[in-house]
Every structure is written in structure tokens, then in C-alpha cells.
Design a protein around this motif. Structure first.
Motif, PDB file in Angstrom:
ATOM      1  N   UNK A  91      -7.779 -21.170 -45.734  1.00 25.02           N
ATOM      2  CA  UNK A  91      -7.537 -20.216 -44.659  1.00 25.02           C
ATOM      3  C   UNK A  91      -7.635 -20.868 -43.284  1.00 25.02           C
ATOM      4  N   UNK A  92      -8.605 -21.738 -43.105  1.00 22.60           N
ATOM      5  CA  UNK A  92      -8.753 -22.423 -41.819  1.00 22.60           C
ATOM      6  C   UNK A  92      -7.505 -23.243 -41.493  1.00 22.60           C
ATOM      7  N   UNK A  93      -6.970 -23.920 -42.492  1.00 24.24           N
ATOM      8  CA  UNK A  93      -5.743 -24.677 -42.278  1.00 24.24           C
ATOM      9  C   UNK A  93      -4.542 -23.781 -42.038  1.00 24.24           C
ATOM     10  N   UNK A  94      -4.485 -22.663 -42.744  1.00 26.71           N
ATOM     11  CA  UNK A  94      -3.338 -21.763 -42.597  1.00 26.71           C
ATOM     12  C   UNK A  94      -3.295 -21.151 -41.199  1.00 26.71           C
ATOM     13  N   UNK A  95      -4.452 -20.805 -40.657  1.00 30.69           N
ATOM     14  CA  UNK A  95      -4.478 -20.282 -39.292  1.00 30.69           C
ATOM     15  C   UNK A  95      -3.893 -21.289 -38.313  1.00 30.69           C
ATOM     16  N   UNK A  96      -4.201 -22.570 -38.518  1.00 30.16           N
ATOM     17  CA  UNK A  96      -3.643 -23.601 -37.649  1.00 30.16           C
ATOM     18  C   UNK A  96      -2.133 -23.717 -37.828  1.00 30.16           C
ATOM     19  N   UNK A  97      -1.696 -23.704 -39.075  1.00 27.02           N
ATOM     20  CA  UNK A  97      -0.258 -23.793 -39.346  1.00 27.02           C
ATOM     21  C   UNK A  97       0.501 -22.616 -38.741  1.00 27.02           C
ATOM     22  N   UNK A  98      -0.104 -21.436 -38.773  1.00 25.73           N
ATOM     23  CA  UNK A  98       0.545 -20.227 -38.274  1.00 25.73           C
ATOM     24  C   UNK A  98       0.366 -20.032 -36.770  1.00 25.73           C
ATOM     25  N   UNK A  99      -0.451 -20.881 -36.140  1.00 28.49           N
ATOM     26  CA  UNK A  99      -0.671 -20.748 -34.709  1.00 28.49           C
ATOM     27  C   UNK A  99      -1.440 -19.500 -34.324  1.00 28.49           C
ATOM     28  N   UNK A 100      -2.332 -19.039 -35.196  1.00 32.54           N
ATOM     29  CA  UNK A 100      -3.122 -17.837 -34.910  1.00 32.54           C
ATOM     30  C   UNK A 100      -4.213 -18.204 -33.903  1.00 32.54           C
ATOM     31  N   UNK A 101      -4.132 -17.656 -32.714  1.00 27.27           N
ATOM     32  CA  UNK A 101      -5.047 -18.044 -31.638  1.00 27.27           C
ATOM     33  C   UNK A 101      -6.348 -17.247 -31.633  1.00 27.27           C
ATOM     34  N   UNK A 102      -6.334 -16.042 -32.202  1.00 30.07           N
ATOM     35  CA  UNK A 102      -7.537 -15.217 -32.168  1.00 30.07           C
ATOM     36  C   UNK A 102      -8.269 -15.203 -33.506  1.00 30.07           C
ATOM     37  N   UNK A 103      -8.008 -16.204 -34.367  1.00 28.89           N
ATOM     38  CA  UNK A 103      -8.666 -16.264 -35.672  1.00 28.89           C
ATOM     39  C   UNK A 103     -10.166 -16.507 -35.491  1.00 28.89           C
TER      40      UNK A 103
ATOM     41  N   UNK B  94      -2.633 -30.871 -35.343  1.00 33.49           N
ATOM     42  CA  UNK B  94      -3.459 -29.679 -35.494  1.00 33.49           C
ATOM     43  C   UNK B  94      -4.929 -29.997 -35.227  1.00 33.49           C
ATOM     44  N   UNK B  95      -5.387 -31.130 -35.772  1.00 29.86           N
ATOM     45  CA  UNK B  95      -6.776 -31.557 -35.604  1.00 29.86           C
ATOM     46  C   UNK B  95      -6.787 -33.057 -35.343  1.00 29.86           C
ATOM     47  N   UNK B  96      -7.582 -33.474 -34.373  1.00 25.83           N
ATOM     48  CA  UNK B  96      -7.869 -34.891 -34.159  1.00 25.83           C
ATOM     49  C   UNK B  96      -9.385 -35.034 -34.157  1.00 25.83           C
ATOM     50  N   UNK B  97      -9.915 -35.930 -34.980  1.00 15.20           N
ATOM     51  CA  UNK B  97     -11.360 -36.058 -35.057  1.00 15.20           C
ATOM     52  C   UNK B  97     -11.800 -37.445 -35.442  1.00 15.20           C
ATOM     53  N   UNK B  98     -13.082 -37.684 -35.280  1.00 16.14           N
ATOM     54  CA  UNK B  98     -13.687 -38.939 -35.715  1.00 16.14           C
ATOM     55  C   UNK B  98     -15.133 -38.666 -36.078  1.00 16.14           C
ATOM     56  N   UNK B  99     -15.660 -39.517 -36.952  1.00 15.29           N
ATOM     57  CA  UNK B  99     -17.012 -39.340 -37.475  1.00 15.29           C
ATOM     58  C   UNK B  99     -17.669 -40.714 -37.602  1.00 15.29           C
ATOM     59  N   UNK B 100     -18.851 -40.926 -37.035  1.00 19.49           N
ATOM     60  CA  UNK B 100     -19.551 -42.199 -37.245  1.00 19.49           C
ATOM     61  C   UNK B 100     -19.895 -42.380 -38.726  1.00 19.49           C
ATOM     62  N   UNK B 101     -19.683 -43.581 -39.237  1.00 17.62           N
ATOM     63  CA  UNK B 101     -19.972 -43.858 -40.642  1.00 17.62           C
ATOM     64  C   UNK B 101     -21.040 -44.930 -40.833  1.00 17.62           C
ATOM     65  N   UNK B 102     -21.462 -45.559 -39.769  1.00 12.34           N
ATOM     66  CA  UNK B 102     -22.569 -46.521 -39.775  1.00 12.34           C
ATOM     67  C   UNK B 102     -22.880 -46.839 -38.321  1.00 12.34           C
ATOM     68  N   UNK B 103     -23.817 -47.724 -38.106  1.00 13.88           N
ATOM     69  CA  UNK B 103     -24.126 -48.110 -36.734  1.00 13.88           C
ATOM     70  C   UNK B 103     -22.936 -48.770 -36.050  1.00 13.88           C
ATOM     71  N   UNK B 104     -22.032 -49.343 -36.850  1.00 10.69           N
ATOM     72  CA  UNK B 104     -20.938 -50.128 -36.272  1.00 10.69           C
ATOM     73  C   UNK B 104     -19.552 -49.560 -36.521  1.00 10.69           C
ATOM     74  N   UNK B 105     -19.438 -48.506 -37.332  1.00 10.21           N
ATOM     75  CA  UNK B 105     -18.111 -48.040 -37.737  1.00 10.21           C
ATOM     76  C   UNK B 105     -17.975 -46.522 -37.595  1.00 10.21           C
ATOM     77  N   UNK B 106     -16.720 -46.083 -37.510  1.00 10.41           N
ATOM     78  CA  UNK B 106     -16.371 -44.669 -37.596  1.00 10.41           C
ATOM     79  C   UNK B 106     -15.169 -44.560 -38.521  1.00 10.41           C
TER      80      UNK B 106
END
Length: 379
Positions: A350-362, A207-219
Motif C-alpha cells: 500500500x505504501x508503494x501504491x500510494x507513491x505510484x498513484x501520486x496520492x498526496x493526502x495518504x 519516488x524514494x531516495x535514501x541511504x543507510x549507514x552499514x558500518x563505521x565506513x560504509x553506507x
């Protein structure tokens, strides 16, 4: 006449909200004893995204400079397709005010280290490897009996013992966290060159793939999929499972996947919802943070809500000279927090439920914007 005795508080749980309320109460001259079940006072985990309103509380605690030095600040987020193509970059709202960044990504254990140092410096009494086994209340205080056979007497008990709070059930609050149907895989990883913000993919194998920097050397990287029974997944296979899911994504994901080797570094948890209604206290015991409310990280506001609880409760307790009317004070605490927290919990679910339900126009961007705009206001 004001009671000349020093006011005494027991804080159960040494995570973010428990540590924060301890420091702020000590600053108000209140005697605090903090107990933590883990002997090493450690919090495991890969990373955490702290939005501006969380940073605002950390600045109040006095640790903002250390957080800024240890983490990675960003004001934008990218939206990408599964092949890694960034199709849109948007500016995030600075919910902590214009003088703080929109977000700071951090290694979660480092945030814990910083807060633990602040607790030690505050002069609070800290007892590790201890749990509260019984809380006996009367009109003037609470007697706590501990797992090491000792006991103590307190004017107030603050339960900051997390989503699995034993205190919640102990005081007769029967609410329990409920799964929302989604789960998340998280892992720390080296920061690939050029990664300077969070990038999110909605779609692909997860449903979601993401990454976030957590320091100069890590995510830290994360993948959200359908909730599976954890008992059916061998922890020894966690790295293999996350690499398998990551294989459906391009961009820097192959580099991230190549670094996922140790299953012990991979965290797998389900998304849950909890919102205790009516009140967060029973007598002289009050719930804060994840003990009172939990939501999926789809808005990255869970930590902020817990930190705000600590700030607001410490403010009210520090201003009130007469603790003889604690019921009124704690009711006021709940009434001040419940609307704001409910908004975050409901929107996150609600944001997660829209993804679970496949609501495309949310209208997910609209819901996020409306919710985060309120967070810019002081709690």
C-alpha cells in the motif's frame, strides 16, 4: 511412545531464514542437513536494514554481538527535500524491545558471513552447490534426490529457497511473485562524514531516495523508480543509470554519486508481492521466508518476517516430541504467522501504491506506525 530415532530435517536454501532455522533446530537437538545451490554460499547485495524484531531473532540465534559490532545502529530517521534539506527527524519504534536499537544497517554479505559461521558451529551438515531435484513423500518421511545423484531420507523438509523457490512449485503451490510497478537501484558507498542515520526523500526524479549507514565506513544508497524491463537495461550501464537518477538530489547525494563507478556493484531489482494463502506446507514439506511471502522494502520488514518464520517454526518443532502429527503442527505454524505477515505485506504494498498513484493526502505515517506497533509484540 516417543520415537527414539533422532529427528532429521533437510533445509533447502542457505540464506538468512534457512541459516537461522538450521541453528535453532540444532540447538534443540535435531539433526539438520542444509543444502545451498551456490557453491560459495555467498549472498550478494549492498546493504540491509534490520529492524528491532529482526535483531530479536538474531539475538536468539546468538549472533547479536557480531551484528552490533559489524553494523551501524540508529534510533531515528530523517525526512528531507530533494535539495538535501532535512525537514524532520523522527524516532523509530524499537520493535525488538527497549533493550535493542530500532534499526541496524549492515552490509548484506557480512550478515551472511555471520550466519554461515553460526551454521558451521552448530554442527549441521552443509552441502554447497547442491539442489533438490525431487521430493518423494510418504506417511513417514520424505526422500530427497539431489543434483549430484545422491539421495537422503528426512522427517521434514524446510524450503527456504527464496522468492524464486523451486520447491514451491515442486510441491504444487502455484503462487508466484507479482511485480508491484516499482523497482529499486541499490549501491554500497563510503560513508560521508556526518551520516549517522537513514535519511529519506519522497519525491524528485524518483519516488524514494535514501541511504543507510552499514558500518563505521560504509553506507548503502537506494533510489526507487517505475519498474522497467530489466532486459532493456544493459548491465554495463547500471552505474551510469544510477548516477543519472542521483543527479536530481542534493545534500550528500553528489558525494554518493561520485562514488558510483563499478556497474557490477549496482543492484537493480523490481518490487514484488507474494503471499501464499491457505497453508505453507504440503505434507512434510514447509515453506518459510521469501519462499512463502515477499513484499516491497517500504517498511524494511521483509528480513524480519523471514527471520521470525525461522524462529517460530524452530520453537514449535523443538517443543513437539511426537512428529507423527506434523500436519497439525505445520498448520499451527501457518495460522500463527499468516495474520502478522499479511499485515506487513499489505502495508508495504500500500505504501508503494500510494507513491505510484501520486496520492498526496495518504496517511503513510499512520499506516507505518500502526503496522510497526504490532511488530513489537512477540511473533
Amino acid at each position: 511412545m516417543n520415537d527414539p530415532r533422532p529427528r532429521t530435517v533437510l533445509v533447502i536454501g542457505g540464506g538468512a531464514s534457512g541459516n537461522t532455522v538450521t541453528v535453532l533446530l540444532r540447538r534443540a537437538g535435531i539433526a539438520v542437513e542444509l543444502i545451498e545451490a551456490k557453491p560459495d554460499w555467498n549472498v550478494l547485495g549492498s546493504g540491509i536494514t534490520l529492524q528491532g524484531n529482526a535483531l530479536r531473532v538474531l539475538r536468539e540465534v546468538g549472533v547479536w554481538d557480531k551484528v552490533r559490532e559489524s553494523g551501524y545502529a540508529a534510533d531515528t530517521v530523517g525526512l528531507a527535500t530533494p535539495d538535501g534539506t532535512v525537514v524532520h527527524v523522527q524516532r523509530n519504534l524499537r520493535t525488538g524491545g527497549d533493550d535493542l536499537p530500532a534499526t541496524v544497517g549492515m552490509q548484506r554479505p557480512r550478515l551472511q558471513e555471520i550466519l554461515c559461521e553460526a551454521v558451521r558451529e552448530s554442527g549441521a551438515t552443509v552441502r554447497l552447490g547442491i539442489t533438490a531435484e525431487e521430493l518423494l513423500q510418504d506417511s513417514t518421511g520424505v526422500t530427497a534426490r539431489f543434483s549430484d545423484g545422491t539421495e537422503g531420507r528426512y522427517d521434514l523438509v524446510i524450503a527456504a529457497d527464496g522468492v524464486g523457490s523451486r520447491t514451491r512449485a515442486m510441491i504444487g503451490v502455484n503462487d508466484k511473485p507479482e511485480p508491484t510497478g516499482m523497482a529499486i537501484w541499490r549501491v554500497p558507498a563510503p560513508r560521508p562524514e556526518g551520516v549517522e542515520r537513514t535519511d529519506l526523500v519522497y519525491g524528485g526524479p524518483c519516488y524514494i531516495a535514501g541511504y543507510c549507514p552499514t558500518s563505521e565506513n560504509t553506507i548503502y544508497a537506494y533510489l526507487c523508480e517505475d519498474n522497467r524491463d530489466r532486459a532493456s537495461i544493459d548491465p554495463a550501464s547500471y552505474a551510469d543509470e544510477m548516477r543519472r537518477l542521483a543527479a536530481g538530489y542534493g545534500g550528500i547525494w553528489p558525494e554518493i554519486a561520485a562514488s558510483i563507478a563499478d556497474p557490477a556493484e549496482v543492484n537493480h531489482t523490481r518490487f514484488e508481492r507474494l503471499l501464499v494463502e491457505g497453508s505453507w506446507h504440503r505434507g512434510r514439506v514447509v515453506l518459510i521466508g521469501d519462499a512463502a511471502h515477499v513484499c516491497p522494502p517500504t517498511l524494511a520488514q521483509g528480513a524480519a518476517m523471514s527471520l521470525e518464520d525461522a524462529s517460530v517454526l524452530a520453537e514449535l518443532l523443538g517443543k513437539e516430541q511426537d512428529w507423527g502429527s506434523l500436519d497439525t503442527l505445520l498448520t499451527g505454524f501457518y495460522e500463527r504467522r499468516i495474520g502478522r505477515v499479511r499485515r506487513v505485506v499489505d502495508a508495504s504494498v500500500q505504501l508503494g501504491q500510494w507513491l505510484l498513484d501520486g496520492v498526496r493526502d495518504a496517511d503513510a505515517p499512520g499506516l507505518m506506525s500502526r503496522t510497526l506497533s504490532v511488530m513489537k509484540e512477540m511473533p
